[in-house]
Design a protein around this motif. Structure first.
Motif, short mmCIF file in Angstrom:
data_model
loop_
_atom_site.label_atom_id
_atom_site.label_comp_id
_atom_site.label_asym_id
_atom_site.label_seq_id
_atom_site.Cartn_x
_atom_site.Cartn_y
_atom_site.Cartn_z
N LEU A 1 16.68 -28.03 6.43
CA LEU A 1 15.23 -27.85 6.40
C LEU A 1 14.69 -27.80 4.98
O LEU A 1 13.69 -27.14 4.71
N HIS A 2 15.35 -28.50 4.07
CA HIS A 2 14.95 -28.45 2.67
C HIS A 2 13.76 -29.37 2.38
O HIS A 2 13.46 -30.29 3.15
N ASP A 3 13.08 -29.09 1.27
CA ASP A 3 11.99 -29.95 0.80
C ASP A 3 12.55 -31.27 0.27
O ASP A 3 13.70 -31.34 -0.18
N ASN A 4 11.73 -32.28 0.28
CA ASN A 4 12.16 -33.60 -0.21
C ASN A 4 12.47 -33.59 -1.70
O ASN A 4 13.21 -34.44 -2.19
N SER A 5 11.90 -32.61 -2.42
CA SER A 5 12.12 -32.54 -3.87
C SER A 5 13.52 -32.04 -4.22
O SER A 5 13.97 -32.22 -5.35
N ALA A 6 14.21 -31.42 -3.27
CA ALA A 6 15.57 -30.93 -3.53
C ALA A 6 16.53 -32.10 -3.58
O ALA A 6 16.53 -32.96 -2.70
N VAL A 7 17.39 -32.12 -4.60
CA VAL A 7 18.30 -33.25 -4.80
C VAL A 7 19.76 -32.84 -4.59
O VAL A 7 20.45 -33.42 -3.76
N SER A 8 20.22 -31.86 -5.35
CA SER A 8 21.62 -31.43 -5.24
C SER A 8 21.82 -30.62 -3.98
O SER A 8 20.86 -30.13 -3.37
N LEU A 9 23.09 -30.47 -3.57
CA LEU A 9 23.39 -29.67 -2.39
C LEU A 9 22.93 -28.24 -2.58
O LEU A 9 22.39 -27.63 -1.64
N ARG A 10 23.10 -27.70 -3.77
CA ARG A 10 22.66 -26.32 -4.04
C ARG A 10 21.15 -26.21 -3.89
O ARG A 10 20.65 -25.26 -3.27
N GLU A 11 20.42 -27.16 -4.46
CA GLU A 11 18.96 -27.14 -4.35
C GLU A 11 18.53 -27.24 -2.89
O GLU A 11 17.58 -26.57 -2.47
N LYS A 12 19.22 -28.06 -2.12
CA LYS A 12 18.88 -28.23 -0.71
C LYS A 12 19.13 -26.93 0.07
O LYS A 12 18.33 -26.55 0.93
N LYS A 13 20.23 -26.25 -0.24
CA LYS A 13 20.54 -24.99 0.45
C LYS A 13 19.49 -23.94 0.14
O LYS A 13 19.02 -23.22 1.04
N VAL A 14 19.12 -23.83 -1.14
CA VAL A 14 18.12 -22.84 -1.54
C VAL A 14 16.78 -23.15 -0.88
O VAL A 14 16.11 -22.26 -0.33
N SER A 15 16.38 -24.41 -0.92
CA SER A 15 15.11 -24.82 -0.31
C SER A 15 15.12 -24.59 1.19
O SER A 15 14.13 -24.11 1.77
N ASP A 16 16.24 -24.91 1.84
CA ASP A 16 16.38 -24.71 3.28
C ASP A 16 16.18 -23.25 3.65
O ASP A 16 15.41 -22.92 4.57
N LEU A 17 16.84 -22.36 2.93
CA LEU A 17 16.74 -20.93 3.24
C LEU A 17 15.33 -20.41 3.01
O LEU A 17 14.80 -19.63 3.81
N LYS A 18 14.70 -20.84 1.92
CA LYS A 18 13.34 -20.38 1.64
C LYS A 18 12.37 -20.88 2.71
O LYS A 18 11.44 -20.15 3.10
N ASN A 19 12.58 -22.10 3.17
CA ASN A 19 11.71 -22.63 4.22
C ASN A 19 11.90 -21.90 5.54
O ASN A 19 10.94 -21.68 6.30
N ARG A 20 13.13 -21.49 5.82
CA ARG A 20 13.37 -20.72 7.04
C ARG A 20 12.69 -19.36 6.94
O ARG A 20 12.08 -18.87 7.91
N VAL A 21 12.81 -18.72 5.79
CA VAL A 21 12.15 -17.43 5.60
C VAL A 21 10.65 -17.57 5.78
O VAL A 21 10.01 -16.75 6.46
#
Length: 230
Positions: free
Chosen positions: A95-115
């Motif tokens: 559930l990450h934002d399209n701006s996230a590129v690396s796997l780490r960025e995607k994980k962080v974005s995913d969690l923030k979007n879930r919150v």
């Protein structure tokens, strides 16, 4: 239509089975005379997703797909009680934002979007579904963890008791507060529990968790526990 009818009958049978088994323990854990949570706002979270598959089972199945299977079965069973939970993901995606590129960025974005999605709901309760692993393959059994929010521990204790009383009578695990390293469960304000459904590193339990029939039973038990929670 015939196949659809048979499917509905099967799901209803599994749910009624789980609730009947719950009844035998309700004198110790809750009153089952009414489905007290049928009008509450429930959020179902299938942990991980997409590139973040989570743990991997002995036969190579990513945790994210098992989590999703259980959550979707819970959603379908809840529909028979007129409950429409918010399901954070209905596909095996991040559930990450399209701006996230690396796997780490995607994980962080995913969690923030879930919150953000969870915090956007009023008077909600979160059930987050996960699978466990451990280097020693003898460990087995579901275990419920609770967030540091009001009502979470009581809900976790209820779910753990119902799982033991219906599916896993030998399960002696106790509920625990979620570690502060688990971002999602420590950045929300509603009652929330994380259910580790079993160990993917235990051969017998992995086989169960991959079995659609067992997934239905597990989903029915979790739904029954939530509906009858005090």
């Amino acid at each position: 239509m015939l196949l659809l009818g048979l499917a509905i009958v099967t799901v209803l049978f599994l749910l009624n089975w789980s609730l009947r088994l719950c009844m035998g323990r309700m004198d110790r854990i809750a009153s089952s005379s009414s489905l007290v949570n049928s009008q509450a706002n429930l959020i179902l979270d299938a942990g991980h997703g997409g590139e973040d598959g989570g743990a991997v089972s002995l036969t190579g199945m990513p945790e994210s797909q098992i989590n999703l299977a259980v959550v979707l079965r819970m959603r379908d069973i809840l529909a028979f009680y007129g409950v429409s939970p918010m399901v954070l993901r209905e596909e095996d995606i991040s559930l990450h934002d399209n701006s996230a590129v690396s796997l780490r960025e995607k994980k962080v974005s995913d969690l923030k979007n879930r919150v953000a999605a969870i915090e956007g709901q009023r008077s909600a309760t979160l059930l987050s579904i996960h699978q466990n692993t451990y280097p020693n393959n003898r460990y087995h059994g579901a275990q419920v963890f609770y967030a540091p929010t009001e009502g979470s521990k009581e809900l976790a204790e209820h779910i753990q008791a119902v799982v033991k009383g219906t599916l896993q009578p030998e399960n002696e695990r106790s509920v625990k507060q979620i570690p502060d390293t688990v971002y999602l469960m420590n950045h929300i304000s509603c009652p929330a529990v994380l259910v580790e459904c079993g160990f993917l590193t235990n051969p017998e339990e992995e086989a169960q968790l991959l079995d659609p029939d067992y997934q239905k039973q597990l989903a029915a038990v979790l739904v029954g526990a939530w509906l009858t929670a005090p």
